[in-house]
Design an enzyme around this catalytic site. Structure first.
Site, PDB file in Angstrom:
ATOM      1  N   GLN A 128      50.984   0.477  47.899  1.00 31.85           N
ATOM      2  CA  GLN A 128      51.968  -0.543  47.525  1.00 31.85           C
ATOM      3  C   GLN A 128      53.366   0.039  47.346  1.00 31.85           C
ATOM      4  OE1 GLN A 128      52.036  -2.875  43.519  1.00 31.85           O
ATOM      5  NE2 GLN A 128      51.597  -4.340  45.150  1.00 31.85           N
ATOM      6  N   PHE A 180      55.927 -13.887  37.625  1.00 30.17           N
ATOM      7  CA  PHE A 180      55.805 -12.581  38.280  1.00 30.17           C
ATOM      8  C   PHE A 180      55.502 -12.804  39.757  1.00 30.17           C
ATOM      9  CE2 PHE A 180      55.156  -8.001  37.215  1.00 30.17           C
ATOM     10  CZ  PHE A 180      56.063  -7.941  36.185  1.00 30.17           C
ATOM     11  N   ARG A 227      54.797  -8.267  46.753  1.00 28.78           N
ATOM     12  CA  ARG A 227      55.545  -7.025  46.974  1.00 28.78           C
ATOM     13  C   ARG A 227      55.484  -6.531  48.405  1.00 28.78           C
ATOM     14  NH1 ARG A 227      53.745  -4.110  41.302  1.00 28.78           N
ATOM     15  NH2 ARG A 227      55.042  -5.474  40.029  1.00 28.78           N
ATOM     16  N   LEU A 263      61.694   2.655  38.454  1.00 31.17           N
ATOM     17  CA  LEU A 263      61.390   1.251  38.728  1.00 31.17           C
ATOM     18  C   LEU A 263      62.339   0.306  37.995  1.00 31.17           C
ATOM     19  CD1 LEU A 263      59.217  -0.749  39.922  1.00 31.17           C
ATOM     20  CD2 LEU A 263      58.296  -0.795  37.614  1.00 31.17           C
ATOM     21  N   ARG A 307      48.176  -5.572  45.636  1.00 30.38           N
ATOM     22  CA  ARG A 307      48.005  -5.973  44.236  1.00 30.38           C
ATOM     23  C   ARG A 307      49.153  -6.878  43.816  1.00 30.38           C
ATOM     24  NH1 ARG A 307      50.127  -3.866  38.937  1.00 30.38           N
ATOM     25  NH2 ARG A 307      51.578  -2.653  40.182  1.00 30.38           N
ATOM     26  N   GLU A 353      59.756  -5.987  38.137  1.00 31.51           N
ATOM     27  CA  GLU A 353      59.739  -7.304  38.760  1.00 31.51           C
ATOM     28  C   GLU A 353      60.168  -8.379  37.757  1.00 31.51           C
ATOM     29  OE1 GLU A 353      56.728  -7.724  41.877  1.00 31.51           O
ATOM     30  OE2 GLU A 353      55.832  -9.158  40.495  1.00 31.51           O
ATOM     31  N   HIS A 388      54.593   2.713  44.670  1.00 32.67           N
ATOM     32  CA  HIS A 388      54.418   2.305  43.281  1.00 32.67           C
ATOM     33  C   HIS A 388      52.971   2.323  42.809  1.00 32.67           C
ATOM     34  CE1 HIS A 388      55.278   0.264  39.577  1.00 32.67           C
ATOM     35  NE2 HIS A 388      54.599  -0.806  39.901  1.00 32.67           N
ATOM     36  N   HIS A 428      56.907  -0.965  45.926  1.00 29.81           N
ATOM     37  CA  HIS A 428      57.575  -1.958  45.082  1.00 29.81           C
ATOM     38  C   HIS A 428      58.974  -2.143  45.654  1.00 29.81           C
ATOM     39  CE1 HIS A 428      59.321  -3.890  41.604  1.00 29.81           C
ATOM     40  NE2 HIS A 428      58.163  -3.868  40.968  1.00 29.81           N
TER      41      HIS A 428
HETATM   42  C1  LIG Z   1      56.811   2.525  36.350  1.00 32.93           C
HETATM   43  C2  LIG Z   1      55.568   1.691  36.393  1.00 32.93           C
HETATM   44  C3  LIG Z   1      55.591   0.397  35.908  1.00 32.93           C
HETATM   45  C4  LIG Z   1      54.447  -0.387  35.959  1.00 32.93           C
HETATM   46  N1  LIG Z   1      54.501  -1.665  35.471  1.00 32.93           N
HETATM   47  C5  LIG Z   1      53.380  -2.412  35.460  1.00 32.93           C
HETATM   48  C6  LIG Z   1      53.390  -3.722  34.892  1.00 32.93           C
HETATM   49  O1  LIG Z   1      54.391  -4.207  34.382  1.00 32.93           O
HETATM   50  N2  LIG Z   1      52.241  -4.439  34.925  1.00 32.93           N
HETATM   51  C7  LIG Z   1      51.088  -3.954  35.469  1.00 32.93           C
HETATM   52  O2  LIG Z   1      50.070  -4.649  35.466  1.00 32.93           O
HETATM   53  N3  LIG Z   1      51.045  -2.704  36.000  1.00 32.93           N
HETATM   54  C8  LIG Z   1      52.156  -1.933  35.994  1.00 32.93           C
HETATM   55  N4  LIG Z   1      52.112  -0.668  36.529  1.00 32.93           N
HETATM   56  C9  LIG Z   1      50.817  -0.118  36.970  1.00 32.93           C
HETATM   57  C10 LIG Z   1      49.999   0.312  35.747  1.00 32.93           C
HETATM   58  O3  LIG Z   1      50.852   0.702  34.715  1.00 32.93           O
HETATM   59  C11 LIG Z   1      49.046   1.456  36.067  1.00 32.93           C
HETATM   60  O4  LIG Z   1      48.269   1.136  37.182  1.00 32.93           O
HETATM   61  C12 LIG Z   1      48.111   1.716  34.892  1.00 32.93           C
HETATM   62  O5  LIG Z   1      48.827   1.848  33.696  1.00 32.93           O
HETATM   63  C13 LIG Z   1      47.243   2.935  35.118  1.00 32.93           C
HETATM   64  O6  LIG Z   1      46.507   3.176  33.941  1.00 32.93           O
HETATM   65  P1  LIG Z   1      45.305   4.207  33.919  1.00 32.93           P
HETATM   66  O7  LIG Z   1      44.740   4.204  32.550  1.00 32.93           O
HETATM   67  O8  LIG Z   1      44.405   3.923  35.053  1.00 32.93           O
HETATM   68  O9  LIG Z   1      46.006   5.606  34.228  1.00 32.93           O
HETATM   69  P2  LIG Z   1      47.206   6.391  33.490  1.00 32.93           P
HETATM   70  O10 LIG Z   1      47.871   5.607  32.446  1.00 32.93           O
HETATM   71  O11 LIG Z   1      48.028   6.942  34.602  1.00 32.93           O
HETATM   72  O12 LIG Z   1      46.442   7.561  32.755  1.00 32.93           O
HETATM   73  C14 LIG Z   1      45.809   8.614  33.465  1.00 32.93           C
HETATM   74  C15 LIG Z   1      45.241   9.590  32.471  1.00 32.93           C
HETATM   75  O13 LIG Z   1      44.435  10.524  33.158  1.00 32.93           O
HETATM   76  C16 LIG Z   1      44.687  11.811  32.665  1.00 32.93           C
HETATM   77  N5  LIG Z   1      44.368  12.785  33.726  1.00 32.93           N
HETATM   78  C17 LIG Z   1      44.717  12.716  35.028  1.00 32.93           C
HETATM   79  N6  LIG Z   1      44.242  13.802  35.677  1.00 32.93           N
HETATM   80  C18 LIG Z   1      43.585  14.561  34.761  1.00 32.93           C
HETATM   81  C19 LIG Z   1      42.883  15.796  34.805  1.00 32.93           C
HETATM   82  N7  LIG Z   1      42.764  16.512  35.923  1.00 32.93           N
HETATM   83  N8  LIG Z   1      42.335  16.264  33.658  1.00 32.93           N
HETATM   84  C20 LIG Z   1      42.462  15.587  32.501  1.00 32.93           C
HETATM   85  N9  LIG Z   1      43.121  14.416  32.402  1.00 32.93           N
HETATM   86  C21 LIG Z   1      43.660  13.909  33.527  1.00 32.93           C
HETATM   87  C22 LIG Z   1      46.137  11.809  32.242  1.00 32.93           C
HETATM   88  O14 LIG Z   1      46.380  12.786  31.274  1.00 32.93           O
HETATM   89  C23 LIG Z   1      46.271  10.380  31.692  1.00 32.93           C
HETATM   90  O15 LIG Z   1      45.924  10.364  30.327  1.00 32.93           O
HETATM   91  C24 LIG Z   1      53.255   0.134  36.494  1.00 32.93           C
HETATM   92  C25 LIG Z   1      53.230   1.425  36.983  1.00 32.93           C
HETATM   93  C26 LIG Z   1      54.384   2.190  36.957  1.00 32.93           C
HETATM   94  C27 LIG Z   1      54.320   3.568  37.554  1.00 32.93           C
END
Ligand SMILES: Cc1cc2nc3c(=O)[nH]c(=O)nc-3n(C[C@H](O)[C@H](O)[C@H](O)COP(=O)(O)OP(=O)(O)OC[C@H]3O[C@@H](n4cnc5c(N)ncnc54)[C@H](O)[C@@H]3O)c2cc1C
Length: 588
Positions: A232, A118, A292, A244, A395, A247, A360, A234
């Site tokens: 960031q 990666f 990135r 996306l 990151r 990577e 991203h 991407h």
């Molecule tokens: C397309 C894509 C691909 C990626 N690929 C990778 C990868 O391969 N490897 C890697 O390490 N990272 C990757 N990332 C980054 C990583 O996936 C995210 O940073 C991570 O999953 C975020 O997880 P989280 O639990 O913090 O938030 P999220 O999974 O975004 O969850 C947020 C939660 O908060 C809730 N929420 C938000 N606001 C409110 C509100 N006002 N009231 C109630 N609930 C609320 C939502 O309902 C949701 O359940 C990727 C990101 C993207 C966008």
């Protein structure tokens, strides 16, 4: 008076970080009652869309030291080194725990866990489940959370405000979207796990729900936002949609070429080209597998020189994976083929994929310490909404999935401990605040008839101001223009008019609440970027092109005020890895 729903720990967010925190909290103390409030069903959280994988040291020849060094240099020395050490040490344990809970990690033929290269990682250390890693991880966490009866979910509830009592966080007010009623979801500790905020920009890989709500909740309660200037891009998003292309496509051997057929990254101090006929080459961190920030900046330089293609959705270059062959593509990155076919109209086994940089991930977030605690007693934060910080100024791909496990678990355990040691807030205190919130939403949004501003107009203006002023390259002038625009939008947002005055599933209402928060967060990004008069990682100031460790080996902290945010600084924790130049492309 709004209903008061009493729990021990309240988690906002049902994504990877929120679910991991919930499991950790009930495992720490099975008598505790844990609520998860989520604006969408947990499996629709953005974690589901992560494709490439999750980094953790497991392979022979790799070491914790190497992962730490890659992460620190990737961060351009802005990561806190104690946080990185802790993260790197705990990441493999968390990934193994997920395996035991049923996560179907891809395997080597001998049955061991497979890892892939990666960007910015000196050795293959990224665990993956084909190219649907986030889906499988989230599913595993979700099904594990279902085993715990004491985890109570409030799906499709939208949190709008933190409830406070005597200087500590004691819950949230939330709209039950089905009925439109505001309720107080109360606990002795609160964990914010609301994900990132890529939606403050026009062109992003981020789901529409990634509007930074948790940052707004914390910011409005006086908690600072850390390192917000680091955005960031991407390097490989599909033009038009911003979808996306992981990577992992480059990890498996994909290459980037400009419109002259030149593998242009060789001109950008990212090392020698790998032999494309030998895609799995031991010499990593070179060229396409550089970090990135550097790759996105190289695209901009190519664009300036007229070396990129121009299409209906803007400029782009080619990501070529044809040499990998159909079999390998279908086995290792089938989703890349599916996305390119459906959204770019080309089969990448036969034609190169058009790609361009796309917003991203946000390195910045709610300021926390190693225990995921914020400055507000009883309030924790984890996942993309938080900034510990392990990501610093840039990151490394595949570090954030393990980050949300490591720090989600710590937030859950810490909040459980806090909940055991503290009494619930008096009912009257939370009831009054929730009633105020209900009145505010009714008066300023649902029942308003004299507003003259439209949500979509304000949102589009904000997104374009951010891209123009605060994109891959920034200057004092572009940032000042963005600051003025966002301040204007903050005023105009007070006069927003809804057409939908109903209560049930009023998506216009949630869009207005999200917009209000996004504008405020965007302002903290712009002002943090204005104050940092140096270039570091993803923050590139054309007018200050050098990194300036003397003045800026520091985290920025943006505090809310009545006007523009106030920006302060805190030293970066440097333990064993003194700042050095970031070098890619050769052994380090
Ligand atoms: C397309 C894509 C691909 C990626 N690929 C990778 C990868 O391969 N490897 C890697 O390490 N990272 C990757 N990332 C980054 C990583 O996936 C995210 O940073 C991570 O999953 C975020 O997880 P989280 O639990 O913090 O938030 P999220 O999974 O975004 O969850 C947020 C939660 O908060 C809730 N929420 C938000 N606001 C409110 C509100 N006002 N009231 C109630 N609930 C609320 C939502 O309902 C949701 O359940 C990727 C990101 C993207 C966008």
């Amino acid at each position: 008076m709004p209903d008061v729903l009493q729990h021990d720990v309240v988690i906002v967010g049902g994504g990877g970080a929120g679910l991991r925190a919930a499991i950790a909290a009930v495992e720490a103390d099975p008598t505790l009652d844990v609520a998860i409030v989520s604006k969408v069903y947990p499996m629709r959280s953005h974690t589901v869309s992560a494709e490439g994988g999750a980094a953790g040291v497991i392979k022979a020849g790799d070491s914790l030291e190497e992962h730490i060094r890659d992460t620190i240099s990737g961060s351009d020395w802005l990561a806190d080194q104690d946080a990185v050490e802790l993260f790197v040490r705990e990441a493999p344990q968390e990934l193994l725990r997920l395996e035991h809970w049923g996560c179907p990690w891809s395997r080597e033929p001998d049955g061991t866990v497979a890892v892939r290269p990666f960007g910015g990682m000196g050795i293959e250390r990224t665990w993956f489940a084909a190219d649907k890693t986030g889906f499988h991880m989230l599913h595993t966490l979700f099904q594990t959370s279902l085993q715990h009866e004491r985890v109570r979910r409030y799906d499709e509830w939208f949190a709008t405000r933190l409830l406070l009592d005597d200087g500590r966080a004691v819950g949230v007010s939330a709209i039950e979207l089905r009925s439109g009623q505001v309720r107080a979801v109360v606990g002795k500790a609160v964990i914010l796990a609301t994900g990132g905020f890529g939606r403050i920009f026009p062109f992003t890989t981020n789901a529409a729900i990634k509007t930074g709500d948790g940052l707004g909740l914390a910011f409005r309660a006086g908690v600072p936002l850390k390192d917000m200037e680091f955005v960031q891009y991407h390097p490989t998003g599909l033009p038009g949609t911003g979808i996306l292309i992981t990577e992992a496509a480059r990890g498996e051997g994909g290459i980037l070429v400009n419109r002259h057929g030149d593998r242009y990254l060789r001109h950008y101090n990212l090392g020698e080209p790998l032999d494309i006929r030998d895609p799995v080459h031991p010499r990593l961190r070179t060229m396409e597998l550089g970090p990135r920030d550097r790759l996105s900046q190289a695209f901009m330089k190519e664009q300036d020189q007229g070396n990129v293609f121009d299409g209906p959705y803007g400029t782009y270059v080619h990501l070529d994976i044809r040499h990998l062959g159909e079999r390998r593509v279908d086995q290792k990155i089938p989703f890349v083929r599916e996305l390119a076919t459906n959204y770019a109209g080309i089969d990448p086994v036969r034609e190169p994929i058009p790609v361009r940089p796309v917003v991203h991930y946000m390195m910045g977030g709610i300021d926390t310490n190693l225990e995921a605690e914020t400055a507000l007693p009883g309030l924790y934060a984890a996942g993309e909404c938080a900034c510990v910080s392990i990501n610093g100024a840039n990151r490394l791909g595949s570090n954030s999935l393990p980050e949300l496990l490591v720090f989600g678990a710590r937030a859950g355990t810490g909040a459980a401990r806090w909940a055991r040691e503290h009494a619930p807030a008096p009912r009257a205190a939370v009831e009054t605040q929730a009633a105020d919130e209900q009145a505010r939403i009714a008066r300023d949004l649902i029942n308003r008839r004299d507003g003259d501003e439209r949500i979509a107009t304000l949102r589009t203006e904000m997104q374009h101001a951010m891209e123009a002023g605060c994109g891959i390259y920034r200057t004092e002038a572009t940032l000042q223009a963005a600051a003025a625009k966002v301040a204007e939008l903050r005023e105009r947002a007070r006069r927003v008019q809804l057409d939908d005055h109903s209560l049930s599933f009023n998506t216009e209402l949630t869009a207005a609440l999200e917009l209000d928060i996004m504008i405020e967060i965007a302002e903290s990004v712009v002002h943090s970027a204005l104050h940092r008069t140096e270039s570091r990682g993803s923050h590139q100031r054309v007018d200050f092109p050098q990194r300036d460790d003397g003045r800026f080996l520091k985290h920025s902290l943006a505090y809310r005020t009545e006007g523009a945010p106030r920006v302060e600084y805190r030293d970066v924790a440097i333990t064993r890895w003194p700042p050095a130049e970031r070098v890619y492309g050769r052994a380090h």
